[in-house]
Write a protein that holds these residues in place. Structure first.
Motif, PDB file in Angstrom:
ATOM      1  N   LEU A  59       0.833  -1.206   0.000  1.00  0.00           N
ATOM      2  CA  LEU A  59       0.000   0.000   0.000  1.00  0.00           C
ATOM      3  C   LEU A  59       0.866   1.254   0.000  1.00  0.00           C
ATOM      4  CD1 LEU A  59      -2.574  -0.703   2.856  1.00  0.00           C
ATOM      5  CD2 LEU A  59      -3.178  -0.094   0.519  1.00  0.00           C
ATOM      6  N   PRO A  75      -8.294   7.541  10.885  1.00  0.00           N
ATOM      7  CA  PRO A  75      -7.438   8.640  11.365  1.00  0.00           C
ATOM      8  C   PRO A  75      -7.310   9.793  10.372  1.00  0.00           C
ATOM      9  CG  PRO A  75      -6.086   6.724  10.734  1.00  0.00           C
ATOM     10  CD  PRO A  75      -7.528   6.296  10.641  1.00  0.00           C
ATOM     11  N   GLN A  76      -7.809   9.616   9.131  1.00  0.00           N
ATOM     12  CA  GLN A  76      -7.603  10.643   8.105  1.00  0.00           C
ATOM     13  C   GLN A  76      -8.777  11.603   7.962  1.00  0.00           C
ATOM     14  OE1 GLN A  76      -5.114   9.568   4.778  1.00  0.00           O
ATOM     15  NE2 GLN A  76      -5.818   7.450   4.986  1.00  0.00           N
ATOM     16  N   THR A 144      -7.655   2.880  -4.441  1.00  0.00           N
ATOM     17  CA  THR A 144      -8.780   3.042  -3.532  1.00  0.00           C
ATOM     18  C   THR A 144      -8.940   4.538  -3.286  1.00  0.00           C
ATOM     19  OG1 THR A 144      -9.763   2.365  -1.431  1.00  0.00           O
ATOM     20  CG2 THR A 144      -7.344   2.461  -1.466  1.00  0.00           C
ATOM     21  N   ASN A 165     -10.284  -1.032  -5.029  1.00  0.00           N
ATOM     22  CA  ASN A 165     -10.700  -1.406  -3.668  1.00  0.00           C
ATOM     23  C   ASN A 165     -11.754  -0.428  -3.164  1.00  0.00           C
ATOM     24  OD1 ASN A 165      -9.724  -0.430  -0.534  1.00  0.00           O
ATOM     25  ND2 ASN A 165     -10.521  -2.488  -0.801  1.00  0.00           N
ATOM     26  N   ASN A 167     -14.549  -0.762   0.116  1.00  0.00           N
ATOM     27  CA  ASN A 167     -15.065  -1.696   1.130  1.00  0.00           C
ATOM     28  C   ASN A 167     -16.503  -1.371   1.525  1.00  0.00           C
ATOM     29  OD1 ASN A 167     -12.641  -3.035   1.204  1.00  0.00           O
ATOM     30  ND2 ASN A 167     -11.839  -1.894   2.951  1.00  0.00           N
ATOM     31  N   PRO A 234     -10.516  -8.019   1.521  1.00  0.00           N
ATOM     32  CA  PRO A 234      -9.715  -7.663   2.681  1.00  0.00           C
ATOM     33  C   PRO A 234     -10.532  -7.739   3.978  1.00  0.00           C
ATOM     34  CG  PRO A 234     -10.180  -5.704   1.351  1.00  0.00           C
ATOM     35  CD  PRO A 234     -10.806  -6.859   0.636  1.00  0.00           C
ATOM     36  N   ASN A 236     -10.179  -6.570   7.608  1.00  0.00           N
ATOM     37  CA  ASN A 236      -9.377  -5.696   8.474  1.00  0.00           C
ATOM     38  C   ASN A 236      -9.812  -5.873   9.920  1.00  0.00           C
ATOM     39  OD1 ASN A 236      -7.944  -3.676   6.465  1.00  0.00           O
ATOM     40  ND2 ASN A 236     -10.046  -3.875   5.716  1.00  0.00           N
ATOM     41  N   ALA A 277      -5.563  -5.077   7.707  1.00  0.00           N
ATOM     42  CA  ALA A 277      -5.094  -4.203   8.795  1.00  0.00           C
ATOM     43  C   ALA A 277      -5.185  -4.926  10.137  1.00  0.00           C
ATOM     44  CB  ALA A 277      -5.934  -2.935   8.824  1.00  0.00           C
ATOM     45  N   PHE A 299      -1.261  -7.519   3.253  1.00  0.00           N
ATOM     46  CA  PHE A 299      -0.586  -6.253   2.945  1.00  0.00           C
ATOM     47  C   PHE A 299       0.851  -6.420   3.394  1.00  0.00           C
ATOM     48  CE2 PHE A 299      -4.942  -4.251   3.181  1.00  0.00           C
ATOM     49  CZ  PHE A 299      -4.973  -3.920   1.831  1.00  0.00           C
ATOM     50  N   LEU A 304       0.769   0.582   6.440  1.00  0.00           N
ATOM     51  CA  LEU A 304      -0.508   0.444   5.729  1.00  0.00           C
ATOM     52  C   LEU A 304      -0.715   1.781   5.000  1.00  0.00           C
ATOM     53  CD1 LEU A 304      -2.402  -1.409   8.592  1.00  0.00           C
ATOM     54  CD2 LEU A 304      -1.875  -2.361   6.348  1.00  0.00           C
ATOM     55  N   LEU A 305      -1.688   2.612   5.428  1.00  0.00           N
ATOM     56  CA  LEU A 305      -1.791   3.955   4.839  1.00  0.00           C
ATOM     57  C   LEU A 305      -1.124   4.963   5.766  1.00  0.00           C
ATOM     58  CD1 LEU A 305      -5.426   3.781   3.406  1.00  0.00           C
ATOM     59  CD2 LEU A 305      -3.294   3.726   2.115  1.00  0.00           C
ATOM     60  N   THR A 306      -1.582   4.992   7.020  1.00  0.00           N
ATOM     61  CA  THR A 306      -0.969   5.918   7.989  1.00  0.00           C
ATOM     62  C   THR A 306      -0.456   5.182   9.220  1.00  0.00           C
ATOM     63  OG1 THR A 306      -3.024   6.319   9.207  1.00  0.00           O
ATOM     64  CG2 THR A 306      -2.623   7.709   7.283  1.00  0.00           C
ATOM     65  N   THR A 307      -0.835   3.914   9.373  1.00  0.00           N
ATOM     66  CA  THR A 307      -0.434   3.154  10.570  1.00  0.00           C
ATOM     67  C   THR A 307       0.535   2.035  10.167  1.00  0.00           C
ATOM     68  OG1 THR A 307      -2.291   1.594  10.407  1.00  0.00           O
ATOM     69  CG2 THR A 307      -2.701   3.639  11.622  1.00  0.00           C
TER      70      THR A 307
HETATM   71  C1  DTB Z   1      -8.223  -2.178   3.103  1.00  0.00           C
HETATM   72  O1  DTB Z   1      -9.202  -2.937   3.178  1.00  0.00           O
HETATM   73  N1  DTB Z   1      -7.396  -1.915   4.099  1.00  0.00           N
HETATM   74  C2  DTB Z   1      -6.378  -0.990   3.692  1.00  0.00           C
HETATM   75  C3  DTB Z   1      -6.665  -0.785   2.184  1.00  0.00           C
HETATM   76  N2  DTB Z   1      -7.872  -1.537   1.999  1.00  0.00           N
HETATM   77  C4  DTB Z   1      -6.740   0.554   1.638  1.00  0.00           C
HETATM   78  C5  DTB Z   1      -6.278   0.235   4.528  1.00  0.00           C
HETATM   79  C6  DTB Z   1      -6.076  -0.038   5.999  1.00  0.00           C
HETATM   80  C7  DTB Z   1      -5.895   1.273   6.696  1.00  0.00           C
HETATM   81  C8  DTB Z   1      -5.535   1.128   8.143  1.00  0.00           C
HETATM   82  C9  DTB Z   1      -5.403   2.450   8.826  1.00  0.00           C
HETATM   83  C10 DTB Z   1      -4.321   3.317   8.265  1.00  0.00           C
HETATM   84  O2  DTB Z   1      -3.178   2.871   8.071  1.00  0.00           O
HETATM   85  O3  DTB Z   1      -4.593   4.524   8.090  1.00  0.00           O
END
Ligand code: DTB
Ligand code: SAM
Ligand code: SF4
Length: 327
Positions: A59, A75-76, A144, A165, A167, A234, A236, A277, A299, A304-307
């Motif tokens: 990711l 968190p975003q 996504t 993606n 969800n 996915p 999570n 996640a 993943f 991941l994206l922010t974590t």
């Molecule tokens: C998905 O189902 N999980 C991923 C991806 N698709 C984009 C994202 C997880 C994010 C977890 C919180 C973060 O890192 O911000």
């Protein structure tokens, strides 16, 4: 001594492939004796996949923070006071460099995420170059970007996108407790546009958001009844982030998470089920049981994206111990 009799019933007839799954049927699967459930899922996994192979997706967050939506786990979102700041979109070169590193580390798919309700046309156009250049590296591409408007999925497809993606996140009955700024129907509409453009669908959800087992069954029923079923699913486990409304959610017992993976495998036998996640917080033995129960995708990459996510070295070591190889 006589062996004790088996205290459960096998289904008289298997669930027909064409029939819709009811929430009751799925809840009954979730309630099977744990070992029987994992065994059945492992049997089905072997009918459709090589159980020694795991698909690896890396990711990258191409646009982080400042999102106008109010998703209670995220968190975003600008609605929550979290450590994540609004950042500008990455440049095409930065994204391509991240993809090159992902490929060098052994990833097969590169997934670009953006903290948008949906892409503005000007922003989408910038992502098309990213998709083209990442695809040219020989990676599968996934995006996504949130809700799509008419024509946007086709543009992504033409640029070389393989997967989108989006969800469903939770059961329809639970949804309004988690998100107020968009409807379940909006998500189903975007999934229809993605399919209509000939893209492969990656669609799953989050558990550990104080939902009931019936809610988990409701989410799986929605996913399994998509026609055709998503190619990637996915699953999570909520990553709790300070400042989000779900920071204080009750942790889900690990056996319940494994049950969710097993039932996703049984109900979507041909889909890649991704242990997503929350993996950094999972002991190795629990991850191994998830692979036994039919998970065959992760993943892969330090973030991941922010974590955080397990680092690449830890994942390589785990795969080696379990004799799992990247797809
Ligand atoms: C998905 O189902 N999980 C991923 C991806 N698709 C984009 C994202 C997880 C994010 C977890 C919180 C973060 O890192 O911000
Ligand atoms: N903004 C776009 C959207 O919501 O469709 C794309 C990115 S969004 C972060 C992608 C998915 O990440 C969400 O649908 C949700 O399932 C998952 N996610 C976000 N925050 C999470 C968290 N704290 N724990 C687990 N999954 C999370
Ligand atoms: Fe925005 Fe996506 Fe996070 Fe919801 S999940 S707040 S839409 S980035």
């Amino acid at each position: 001594m006589q062996p004790s009799t088996i205290a459960f019933q096998r289904p008289a007839t298997p669930h027909p492939e064409s029939a819709a799954w009811t929430v009751d049927e799925i809840e009954a699967l979730l309630a099977l004796p744990f070992m029987e459930l994992v065994f059945r899922a492992a049997e089905i996994h072997r009918q459709f996949f090589d159980p020694t192979k795991v698909q690896l997706s890396t990711l990258v967050s191409i646009k982080t923070g400042g999102c106008p939506e109010d998703c209670g786990y995220c968190p975003q979102s600008v609605h929550h006071d979290t450590p994540v700041e609004n950042q500008p979109m990455m440049t095409v070169d930065e994204v391509v460099e991240a993809a090159r590193l992902a490929k060098q580390n052994g990833a097969g798919r590169f997934c670009m995420g953006a903290a948008w309700r949906g892409p503005k046309d000007a922003d989408l156009d910038k992502t098309l170059d990213m998709v083209k250049r990442v695809k040219a590296l020989g990676l599968e591409t996934c995006a996504t970007f949130g809700l799509l408007k008419d024509g946007q999925a086709e543009k992504l497809k033409d640029a070389g996108l393989d997967y989108y993606n989006h969800n469903l996140d939770t059961a329809p009955e639970k949804y309004a407790d988690i998100i107020q700024t968009r409807e379940y129907e909006d998500r189903l509409d975007t999934l229809g546009k993605v399919r209509g453009a000939g893209l492969s669908v990656c669609c799953g959800g989050i558990v550990g958001m104080n939902e009931t087992r019936t809610d988990r069954a409701g989410l799986i029923a929605q996913l399994a009844n998509l026609d055709p079923q998503p190619e990637s699913v996915p699953v999570n486990n909520l990553v709790k982030v300070t400042g989000t409304p779900l920071d204080g959610a009750e942790p889900l017992d690990w056996t319940e998470f494994v049950r969710t993976i097993a039932v996703a495998r049984i109900t979507m036998p041909k889909s890649y089920v991704r242990l997503s996640a929350g993996r950094r917080e999972m002991p190795e033995a629990m991850q191994a049981l998830c692979f036994m129960a039919g998970a065959n995708s992760i993943f892969y990459g330090d973030k991941l994206l922010t974590t955080g996510n397990p680092d690449v070295d830890a994942d390589r070591a785990l795969m080696e111990k379990l004799d799992l190889a990247p797809l």
